[in-house]
Design a protein around this motif. Structure first.
Motif, PDB file in Angstrom:
ATOM      1  N   ALA A 193      41.854  41.999  47.416  1.00  0.00           N
ATOM      2  CA  ALA A 193      42.714  42.900  46.631  1.00  0.00           C
ATOM      3  C   ALA A 193      43.146  42.205  45.347  1.00  0.00           C
ATOM      4  O   ALA A 193      43.646  41.073  45.373  1.00  0.00           O
ATOM      5  N   GLY A 194      42.919  42.866  44.207  1.00  0.00           N
ATOM      6  CA  GLY A 194      43.326  42.322  42.918  1.00  0.00           C
ATOM      7  C   GLY A 194      42.669  41.006  42.549  1.00  0.00           C
ATOM      8  O   GLY A 194      43.196  40.239  41.751  1.00  0.00           O
ATOM      9  N   TYR A 195      41.499  40.750  43.060  1.00  0.00           N
ATOM     10  CA  TYR A 195      40.841  39.448  42.913  1.00  0.00           C
ATOM     11  C   TYR A 195      39.958  39.327  41.674  1.00  0.00           C
ATOM     12  O   TYR A 195      39.906  38.285  41.038  1.00  0.00           O
ATOM     13  N   PHE A 196      39.254  40.397  41.332  1.00  0.00           N
ATOM     14  CA  PHE A 196      38.202  40.300  40.317  1.00  0.00           C
ATOM     15  C   PHE A 196      38.690  40.610  38.909  1.00  0.00           C
ATOM     16  O   PHE A 196      39.467  41.529  38.685  1.00  0.00           O
ATOM     17  N   ASP A 197      38.171  39.842  37.955  1.00  0.00           N
ATOM     18  CA  ASP A 197      38.415  40.139  36.538  1.00  0.00           C
ATOM     19  C   ASP A 197      37.668  41.407  36.146  1.00  0.00           C
ATOM     20  O   ASP A 197      38.149  42.201  35.337  1.00  0.00           O
ATOM     21  N   ILE A 198      36.481  41.562  36.711  1.00  0.00           N
ATOM     22  CA  ILE A 198      35.640  42.722  36.405  1.00  0.00           C
ATOM     23  C   ILE A 198      34.811  43.065  37.641  1.00  0.00           C
ATOM     24  O   ILE A 198      34.340  42.175  38.347  1.00  0.00           O
ATOM     25  N   ARG A 208      41.864  42.946  39.325  1.00  0.00           N
ATOM     26  CA  ARG A 208      43.168  42.355  39.002  1.00  0.00           C
ATOM     27  C   ARG A 208      43.892  43.173  37.936  1.00  0.00           C
ATOM     28  O   ARG A 208      43.311  44.036  37.271  1.00  0.00           O
ATOM     29  N   PHE A 209      45.161  42.859  37.748  1.00  0.00           N
ATOM     30  CA  PHE A 209      45.957  43.454  36.683  1.00  0.00           C
ATOM     31  C   PHE A 209      45.271  43.216  35.346  1.00  0.00           C
ATOM     32  O   PHE A 209      44.822  42.110  35.050  1.00  0.00           O
ATOM     33  N   ASP A 210      45.138  44.252  34.539  1.00  0.00           N
ATOM     34  CA  ASP A 210      44.463  44.206  33.236  1.00  0.00           C
ATOM     35  C   ASP A 210      42.971  43.917  33.341  1.00  0.00           C
ATOM     36  O   ASP A 210      42.344  43.513  32.365  1.00  0.00           O
ATOM     37  N   MET A 221      44.785  58.613  39.477  1.00  0.00           N
ATOM     38  CA  MET A 221      45.316  57.961  38.272  1.00  0.00           C
ATOM     39  C   MET A 221      46.179  56.743  38.593  1.00  0.00           C
ATOM     40  O   MET A 221      46.205  55.778  37.844  1.00  0.00           O
ATOM     41  N   PHE A 222      46.855  56.753  39.756  1.00  0.00           N
ATOM     42  CA  PHE A 222      47.674  55.591  40.098  1.00  0.00           C
ATOM     43  C   PHE A 222      46.823  54.356  40.362  1.00  0.00           C
ATOM     44  O   PHE A 222      47.292  53.234  40.227  1.00  0.00           O
ATOM     45  N   SER A 223      45.548  54.561  40.706  1.00  0.00           N
ATOM     46  CA  SER A 223      44.652  53.415  40.883  1.00  0.00           C
ATOM     47  C   SER A 223      44.436  52.676  39.566  1.00  0.00           C
ATOM     48  O   SER A 223      44.186  51.477  39.556  1.00  0.00           O
ATOM     49  N   LEU A 224      44.539  53.401  38.472  1.00  0.00           N
ATOM     50  CA  LEU A 224      44.379  52.795  37.145  1.00  0.00           C
ATOM     51  C   LEU A 224      45.726  52.371  36.563  1.00  0.00           C
ATOM     52  O   LEU A 224      45.868  51.277  36.025  1.00  0.00           O
ATOM     53  N   MET A 225      46.719  53.247  36.696  1.00  0.00           N
ATOM     54  CA  MET A 225      48.026  52.993  36.084  1.00  0.00           C
ATOM     55  C   MET A 225      48.773  51.832  36.729  1.00  0.00           C
ATOM     56  O   MET A 225      49.464  51.073  36.051  1.00  0.00           O
TER      57      MET A 225
END
Length: 193
Positions: free
Chosen positions: A79-84, A103-105, A122-126
């Motif tokens: 979860a939240g691990y990858f840059d891309i 990851r964030f951003d 949309m919450f998956s992106l926001m």
């Protein structure tokens, strides 16, 4: 190799290199090249695949890790691990689940072309300010850069060469089995036409 520009272009555009964590969803014709390119660029590469039949190939192509998307632990551990995350699958997928790995951003690049519309909450992106983007091809200049990169780093496409009289069998395999029973790329021997 010119089909490889589809994955090479976003890898270069987003500056993939050492210290970056790249997830590749699917390891077929495009995915196997994405693994090879990302590894050659120095990134930490993880293949995310529904099954485990291509696990050995993933490591042989330069992947550092292999995770099955059929296993719920994958989405907890990463979860939240990858840059891309680069998705090369042209099937209907749970994009919200896949986006949870970024990851964030971070960035999610969809290169697959499903038959119909896809759904993304949309919450998956926001929630994590993830950029969701796509790409299909690069410029002639970028294609030449990719070919030079392939020569320099020994990146080649995995193929099965077929003769003209084998086209119907190859199409039949694609029609009935999809990419599960197909080598990474079929290549027609033009001398048999």
């Amino acid at each position: 190799m010119c089909a490889g520009i589809t994955v090479y272009s976003p890898l270069r555009h987003f500056g993939i290199g050492p210290g970056m964590k790249v997830g590749i969803v699917g390891m077929g014709g495009l995915g196997h090249l994405a693994v090879k390119f990302a590894a050659a660029l120095g990134a930490e590469v993880t293949v995310l695949s529904r099954g485990t039949s291509k696990k050995d190939d993933a490591f042989a192509f330069g992947a550092d890790d292999f995770r099955s998307t059929s296993e719920p632990d994958t989405f907890v551990d990463r979860a939240g691990y990858f840059d891309i995350v680069i998705c090369t699958v042209s099937a209907a997928l749970n994009f919200d689940q896949l986006l949870s790995l970024v990851r964030f951003d971070g960035t999610f690049v969809n290169l697959g072309a499903p038959d119909g519309p896809v759904s993304i909450g949309m919450f998956s992106l926001m929630r994590t300010r993830i950029a969701f983007t796509s790409s299909s091809i690069g410029s002639i200049h970028e294609t030449q850069e990719m070919l030079d990169f392939c020569v320099e780093h020994g990146v080649t496409s995995e193929i099965e060469q077929i003769s003209a009289d084998g086209i119907n069998d190859a199409l039949d395999t694609l029609r009935h089995h999809g990419s599960r029973k197909v080598p990474y790329r079929y290549v027609l021997d033009a001398s048999t036409i």
